[in-house]
Write a protein that holds these residues in place. Structure first.
Motif, PDB file in Angstrom:
ATOM      1  N   VAL A 199     128.795  96.309 103.933  1.00 15.34           N
ATOM      2  CA  VAL A 199     128.710  97.385 104.920  1.00 15.34           C
ATOM      3  C   VAL A 199     129.080  98.725 104.279  1.00 15.34           C
ATOM      4  CG1 VAL A 199     129.771  98.296 107.023  1.00 15.34           C
ATOM      5  CG2 VAL A 199     129.096  95.891 106.910  1.00 15.34           C
ATOM      6  N   ALA A 200     130.194  98.751 103.539  1.00 14.34           N
ATOM      7  CA  ALA A 200     130.631  99.985 102.898  1.00 14.34           C
ATOM      8  C   ALA A 200     129.616 100.467 101.871  1.00 14.34           C
ATOM      9  CB  ALA A 200     131.995  99.780 102.242  1.00 14.34           C
ATOM     10  N   ASN A 201     129.046  99.535 101.106  1.00 16.24           N
ATOM     11  CA  ASN A 201     128.045  99.921 100.113  1.00 16.24           C
ATOM     12  C   ASN A 201     126.807 100.509 100.772  1.00 16.24           C
ATOM     13  OD1 ASN A 201     129.622  99.119  97.964  1.00 16.24           O
ATOM     14  ND2 ASN A 201     128.668  97.107  97.763  1.00 16.24           N
ATOM     15  N   LEU A 202     126.423  99.953 101.912  1.00 11.03           N
ATOM     16  CA  LEU A 202     125.252 100.472 102.614  1.00 11.03           C
ATOM     17  C   LEU A 202     125.536 101.869 103.155  1.00 11.03           C
ATOM     18  CD1 LEU A 202     122.391 100.036 103.594  1.00 11.03           C
ATOM     19  CD2 LEU A 202     123.310  98.829 105.591  1.00 11.03           C
ATOM     20  N   ALA A 203     126.720 102.063 103.716  1.00  2.95           N
ATOM     21  CA  ALA A 203     127.087 103.388 104.216  1.00  2.95           C
ATOM     22  C   ALA A 203     127.101 104.408 103.078  1.00  2.95           C
ATOM     23  CB  ALA A 203     128.451 103.330 104.897  1.00  2.95           C
ATOM     24  N   TYR A 204     127.639 104.001 101.935  1.00  2.51           N
ATOM     25  CA  TYR A 204     127.665 104.898 100.768  1.00  2.51           C
ATOM     26  C   TYR A 204     126.241 105.214 100.311  1.00  2.51           C
ATOM     27  CZ  TYR A 204     128.433 106.604  96.023  1.00  2.51           C
ATOM     28  OH  TYR A 204     128.419 107.364  94.889  1.00  2.51           O
ATOM     29  N   ALA A 205     125.384 104.213 100.253  1.00  2.00           N
ATOM     30  CA  ALA A 205     124.005 104.421  99.807  1.00  2.00           C
ATOM     31  C   ALA A 205     123.262 105.394 100.713  1.00  2.00           C
ATOM     32  CB  ALA A 205     123.272 103.085  99.751  1.00  2.00           C
ATOM     33  N   ALA A 206     123.652 105.459 101.990  1.00  2.00           N
ATOM     34  CA  ALA A 206     122.976 106.335 102.945  1.00  2.00           C
ATOM     35  C   ALA A 206     123.397 107.798 102.829  1.00  2.00           C
ATOM     36  CB  ALA A 206     123.235 105.840 104.369  1.00  2.00           C
ATOM     37  N   LEU A 207     124.366 108.091 101.967  1.00  2.00           N
ATOM     38  CA  LEU A 207     124.794 109.472 101.764  1.00  2.00           C
ATOM     39  C   LEU A 207     123.689 110.288 101.097  1.00  2.00           C
ATOM     40  CD1 LEU A 207     128.401 108.826 100.410  1.00  2.00           C
ATOM     41  CD2 LEU A 207     127.868 110.040 102.531  1.00  2.00           C
ATOM     42  N   PRO A 208     123.763 111.623 101.215  1.00  5.18           N
ATOM     43  CA  PRO A 208     122.791 112.464 100.503  1.00  5.18           C
ATOM     44  C   PRO A 208     123.013 112.372  98.991  1.00  5.18           C
ATOM     45  CG  PRO A 208     124.472 113.812 101.551  1.00  5.18           C
ATOM     46  CD  PRO A 208     124.681 112.418 102.051  1.00  5.18           C
ATOM     47  N   PRO A 209     121.984 112.642  98.188  1.00  3.20           N
ATOM     48  CA  PRO A 209     122.106 112.503  96.726  1.00  3.20           C
ATOM     49  C   PRO A 209     123.258 113.302  96.120  1.00  3.20           C
ATOM     50  CG  PRO A 209     119.803 112.711  97.349  1.00  3.20           C
ATOM     51  CD  PRO A 209     120.605 112.957  98.589  1.00  3.20           C
ATOM     52  N   TYR A 210     123.528 114.495  96.641  1.00  2.61           N
ATOM     53  CA  TYR A 210     124.612 115.286  96.045  1.00  2.61           C
ATOM     54  C   TYR A 210     125.966 114.593  96.207  1.00  2.61           C
ATOM     55  CZ  TYR A 210     125.797 117.040 100.756  1.00  2.61           C
ATOM     56  OH  TYR A 210     126.156 117.147 102.073  1.00  2.61           O
ATOM     57  N   ALA A 211     126.135 113.803  97.262  1.00  2.00           N
ATOM     58  CA  ALA A 211     127.388 113.075  97.446  1.00  2.00           C
ATOM     59  C   ALA A 211     127.520 111.973  96.400  1.00  2.00           C
ATOM     60  CB  ALA A 211     127.456 112.485  98.850  1.00  2.00           C
ATOM     61  N   HIS A 212     126.416 111.294  96.090  1.00  2.00           N
ATOM     62  CA  HIS A 212     126.458 110.286  95.031  1.00  2.00           C
ATOM     63  C   HIS A 212     126.827 110.930  93.697  1.00  2.00           C
ATOM     64  CE1 HIS A 212     123.274 108.142  97.690  1.00  2.00           C
ATOM     65  NE2 HIS A 212     124.487 107.762  98.040  1.00  2.00           N
ATOM     66  N   GLU A 213     126.282 112.112  93.440  1.00  2.49           N
ATOM     67  CA  GLU A 213     126.600 112.810  92.191  1.00  2.49           C
ATOM     68  C   GLU A 213     128.083 113.156  92.123  1.00  2.49           C
ATOM     69  OE1 GLU A 213     124.073 116.180  91.898  1.00  2.49           O
ATOM     70  OE2 GLU A 213     122.203 115.018  91.972  1.00  2.49           O
ATOM     71  N   LEU A 214     128.639 113.620  93.238  1.00  3.05           N
ATOM     72  CA  LEU A 214     130.049 113.995  93.245  1.00  3.05           C
ATOM     73  C   LEU A 214     130.946 112.780  93.060  1.00  3.05           C
ATOM     74  CD1 LEU A 214     130.068 116.666  96.127  1.00  3.05           C
ATOM     75  CD2 LEU A 214     130.385 117.079  93.682  1.00  3.05           C
ATOM     76  N   TYR A 215     130.654 111.696  93.748  1.00  2.00           N
ATOM     77  CA  TYR A 215     131.473 110.493  93.602  1.00  2.00           C
ATOM     78  C   TYR A 215     131.262 109.822  92.249  1.00  2.00           C
ATOM     79  CZ  TYR A 215     133.287 110.275  98.395  1.00  2.00           C
ATOM     80  OH  TYR A 215     133.965 110.528  99.570  1.00  2.00           O
ATOM     81  N   GLY A 216     130.129 110.103  91.610  1.00  2.00           N
ATOM     82  CA  GLY A 216     129.884 109.527  90.295  1.00  2.00           C
ATOM     83  C   GLY A 216     129.413 108.095  90.328  1.00  2.00           C
ATOM     84  N   ARG A 217     128.925 107.647  91.459  1.00  2.00           N
ATOM     85  CA  ARG A 217     128.383 106.295  91.566  1.00  2.00           C
ATOM     86  C   ARG A 217     126.950 106.380  92.060  1.00  2.00           C
ATOM     87  NH1 ARG A 217     130.301 103.032  95.262  1.00  2.00           N
ATOM     88  NH2 ARG A 217     131.748 104.398  96.382  1.00  2.00           N
ATOM     89  N   SER A 218     126.059 105.695  91.400  1.00  2.00           N
ATOM     90  CA  SER A 218     124.654 105.757  91.763  1.00  2.00           C
ATOM     91  C   SER A 218     124.393 104.964  93.042  1.00  2.00           C
ATOM     92  CB  SER A 218     123.782 105.216  90.625  1.00  2.00           C
ATOM     93  OG  SER A 218     124.097 103.849  90.379  1.00  2.00           O
ATOM     94  N   ALA A 219     123.195 105.105  93.559  1.00  2.00           N
ATOM     95  CA  ALA A 219     122.761 104.377  94.753  1.00  2.00           C
ATOM     96  C   ALA A 219     121.295 104.011  94.579  1.00  2.00           C
ATOM     97  CB  ALA A 219     122.961 105.227  95.999  1.00  2.00           C
ATOM     98  N   PRO A 220     120.817 103.007  95.303  1.00  2.00           N
ATOM     99  CA  PRO A 220     119.397 102.663  95.207  1.00  2.00           C
ATOM    100  C   PRO A 220     118.516 103.827  95.661  1.00  2.00           C
ATOM    101  CG  PRO A 220     120.650 100.935  96.311  1.00  2.00           C
ATOM    102  CD  PRO A 220     121.556 102.107  96.198  1.00  2.00           C
TER     103      PRO A 220
END
Length: 291
Positions: free
Chosen positions: A192-213
């Protein structure tokens, strides 16, 4: 929308997004019992959203007044500058509000909830009432998708990952649970947490430093999760705390039952860009007994 089970995933996405604002996340972690009682805090947040969505006008005003009283006496300190600030500064409340509302719209839309662009604009506009309840001037709050996009573009340079944001990320991925429930946490909650994280905008993935599908893959997973969760009978889902939907139906009658098909029916009576004809002349945020 607030009766849909994907709201839980949307709420986790909102937490990830809110934590990227340094002053907001410091205000939360320096003043709350998030570390000691994380589940209690999440349920209290759900209780507040339920009260202002499904309670009476008096319920909503009283719940909001309690929140405003708490916020007024809370302060936080910037560890870099030593500045002390109030957690209810309008710009901080606005970030929390927009991160929540945008997450609700984004996750439900991508998971297959029948939300048209006009519905999304109408929802964002209606949620300015919830912004008023927590102490904001509705005139300063985005009223549609375009205004929401402009707001995020303006705030984007202020966002970063602090030590506090890392702490929130760690909690959301590995929340404290009794040892016997740890396997269930890994099997269920982590997905569930991974899915919520994956749904973030791309800039949020860049800031957290973890990629998403890729977004297309995330959309498929969101839709699959929505299909599975929506198979659970609504009356069983609504037995969970805080039970505001059940109490609203008892008060207003079975015709007030929230259901996505009602949105499909309303799509035919939209009279203009995102504005709906309101047969009862009132606030469409709350469900009313027909007639």
């Amino acid at each position: 929308m607030h009766g849909d089970p994907m709201m839980w995933i949307a709420g986790i996405r909102a937490l990830y997004l809110q934590a990227l604002h340094p002053r907001v996340v410091r205000g939360v972690l320096q003043n709350s019992d998030f570390r000691r009682d994380p589940w209690g805090r999440l349920l209290r947040t759900a209780d507040f959203v339920g009260a202002i969505s499904y309670g009476t006008a008096q319920d909503a005003e009283e719940a909001a007044a309690r929140v405003r009283r708490i916020h007024r006496r809370l302060k936080a300190t910037d560890p870099d500058t030593g500045e002390v600030y109030h957690v209810d500064e309008p710009e901080l409340l606005l970030w929390v509000h927009c991160a929540e509302v945008a997450s609700y719209v984004e996750v439900l839309r991508r998971s297959g909830f029948p939300l048209t662009p006009a519905h999304a604009d109408r929802y964002i506009d209606e949620q300015r009432e919830s912004a008023r309840l927590i102490g904001l001037d509705p005139a300063d709050v985005p009223a549609d998708r375009a205004a929401m996009r402009a707001y995020f573009a303006r705030v984007r340079p202020e966002l970063t990952v602090t030590a506090e944001a890392r702490e929130v990320d760690e909690f959301l991925r590995h929340p404290p649970t009794p040892p016997l429930l740890a396997p269930a946490r890994e099997l269920g909650w982590r997905r569930v947490a991974n899915l919520a994280y994956a749904a973030l905008p791309p800039y949020a993935h860049e800031l957290y430093g973890r990629s998403a599908p890729p977004p297309g893959v995330v959309d498929l997973r969101l839709r699959a999760a929505g299909n599975i969760l929506r198979c659970i009978p609504a009356h069983l889902r609504w037995q969970l705390p805080p039970k505001h939907i059940l109490r609203a139906m008892e008060r207003l009658g079975p015709g007030s039952r929230p259901a996505p098909f009602k949105l499909r029916g309303q799509a035919a009576i939209l009279d203009g860009p995102g504005r709906a004809m309101r047969g009862d002349g009132g606030d469409t945020t709350r469900w009313r007994k027909p007639g």
